[in-house]
Design an enzyme around this catalytic site. Structure first.
Site, PDB file in Angstrom:
ATOM      1  N   CYS A   1       0.801  -1.232   0.000  1.00  0.00           N
ATOM      2  CA  CYS A   1       0.000   0.000   0.000  1.00  0.00           C
ATOM      3  C   CYS A   1       0.830   1.278   0.000  1.00  0.00           C
ATOM      4  O   CYS A   1       0.512   2.225  -0.717  1.00  0.00           O
ATOM      5  CB  CYS A   1      -0.989   0.004   1.160  1.00  0.00           C
ATOM      6  SG  CYS A   1      -0.255  -0.063   2.806  1.00  0.00           S
TER       7      CYS A   1
ATOM      8  N   SER B   1      -4.146  -3.246  -1.991  1.00  0.00           N
ATOM      9  CA  SER B   1      -4.520  -3.953  -0.776  1.00  0.00           C
ATOM     10  C   SER B   1      -4.782  -5.410  -1.120  1.00  0.00           C
ATOM     11  O   SER B   1      -4.984  -5.753  -2.290  1.00  0.00           O
ATOM     12  CB  SER B   1      -5.794  -3.329  -0.182  1.00  0.00           C
ATOM     13  OG  SER B   1      -6.331  -4.162   0.821  1.00  0.00           O
TER      14      SER B   1
ATOM     15  N   HIS C   1      -2.833   0.817   7.252  1.00  0.00           N
ATOM     16  CA  HIS C   1      -3.059   0.805   5.806  1.00  0.00           C
ATOM     17  C   HIS C   1      -3.106   2.254   5.324  1.00  0.00           C
ATOM     18  O   HIS C   1      -3.501   3.154   6.074  1.00  0.00           O
ATOM     19  CB  HIS C   1      -4.395   0.101   5.516  1.00  0.00           C
ATOM     20  CG  HIS C   1      -4.721  -0.040   4.056  1.00  0.00           C
ATOM     21  ND1 HIS C   1      -3.819  -0.503   3.132  1.00  0.00           N
ATOM     22  CD2 HIS C   1      -5.870   0.234   3.367  1.00  0.00           C
ATOM     23  CE1 HIS C   1      -4.391  -0.514   1.931  1.00  0.00           C
ATOM     24  NE2 HIS C   1      -5.626  -0.065   2.048  1.00  0.00           N
TER      25      HIS C   1
END
Length: 243
Positions: A69, A121, A104
């Site tokens: 990410c 992702s 994330h």
């Protein structure tokens, strides 16, 4: 042995609409694939100047290795440079699942009055979102709803500033201008904070928090609250990213 094919780097064509261009960039990132190996192929220090990170992005396009990410955010910035109508800003999530915390990050996009995102992702609904959201909070709540499907509760959301389109800038990316402890806030409150911040961003009145004198970060992360310190050394933003 057969050499793996290297996906061509997308080129913007004048005939393309911005959503089509963003889709081409996302398709390219998907062709690089998500990095499941446990080894990060590109070192990304968040405190580096933008110019250095853009060099790393160039390297990504040459090497064509799988990415996670954080690399996807840097690559997304690199590929959207030179499109002044497309504003880019980082969106980070801290979530909790089964006794563990996960991190994330995606690249928020704002263009022509609509929000969307680019990213990578393990989960298809925790990366790119179409450029259709009327408000920043609509986009953030969509991510939150996606996380719920995987039984992740979102604890914190951090929003950075627009990233300059100048690839040779010595300015670092501002990763967390607004920090919201969303697990301790009502949605109405979260929406109000996000919309005030989004309005300030559009008016370009926010300055990087490093430009302020270092005062303590307020827990609710008001729009102009400076951060506590100049970013600790880069921890793997996607470590154990269940996303």
């Amino acid at each position: 042995c057969v050499q793996p094919s290297v996906p061509p780097v997308p080129n913007y064509k004048l005939s393309m609409s911005i959503p089509e261009w963003l889709q081409a960039i996302q398709t390219y990132m998907k062709m690089l694939q998500y990095n499941h190996t446990g080894t990060q192929f590109f070192e990304i220090r968040k405190t580096r100047p933008l110019s250095g990170l853009m060099e790393t992005a160039k390297e990504m396009t040459r090497e064509s290795l799988p990415i996670k990410c954080l690399e996807a955010v840097i690559l997304g910035i690199y590929l959207t440079n030179g499109q002044p109508s497309v504003e880019r800003f980082p969106i980070s999530f801290k979530t909790h699942f089964s006794g563990n915390y996960f991190h994330h990050v995606v690249l928020g996009i704002y263009c022509n009055g609509r929000y969307g995102s680019l990213g990578m992702s393990r989960r298809s609904d925790l990366m790119d979102k179409p450029l259709t959201y009327r408000t920043l909070s609509d986009l953030i709540f969509d991510f939150e709803d996606s996380y719920k499907k995987y039984l992740h509760s979102v604890k914190k959301v951090k929003i950075g500033l627009y990233v300059p389109h100048e690839p040779h800038s010595f300015q670092p990316i501002e990763w967390k201008q607004l920090v919201l402890n969303v697990s301790k806030m009502m949605r109405t409150e979260v929406r109000k904070e996000l919309e005030k911040f989004a309005r300030d961003m559009r008016m370009k009145i926010l300055k990087p928090s490093s430009a302020h004198s270092p005062t303590k970060e307020r827990p609710r992360g008001k729009s102009l609250s400076p951060r506590r310190r100049q970013g600790s050394p880069q921890r793997r933003a996607c470590r154990r990213d269940k996303s």
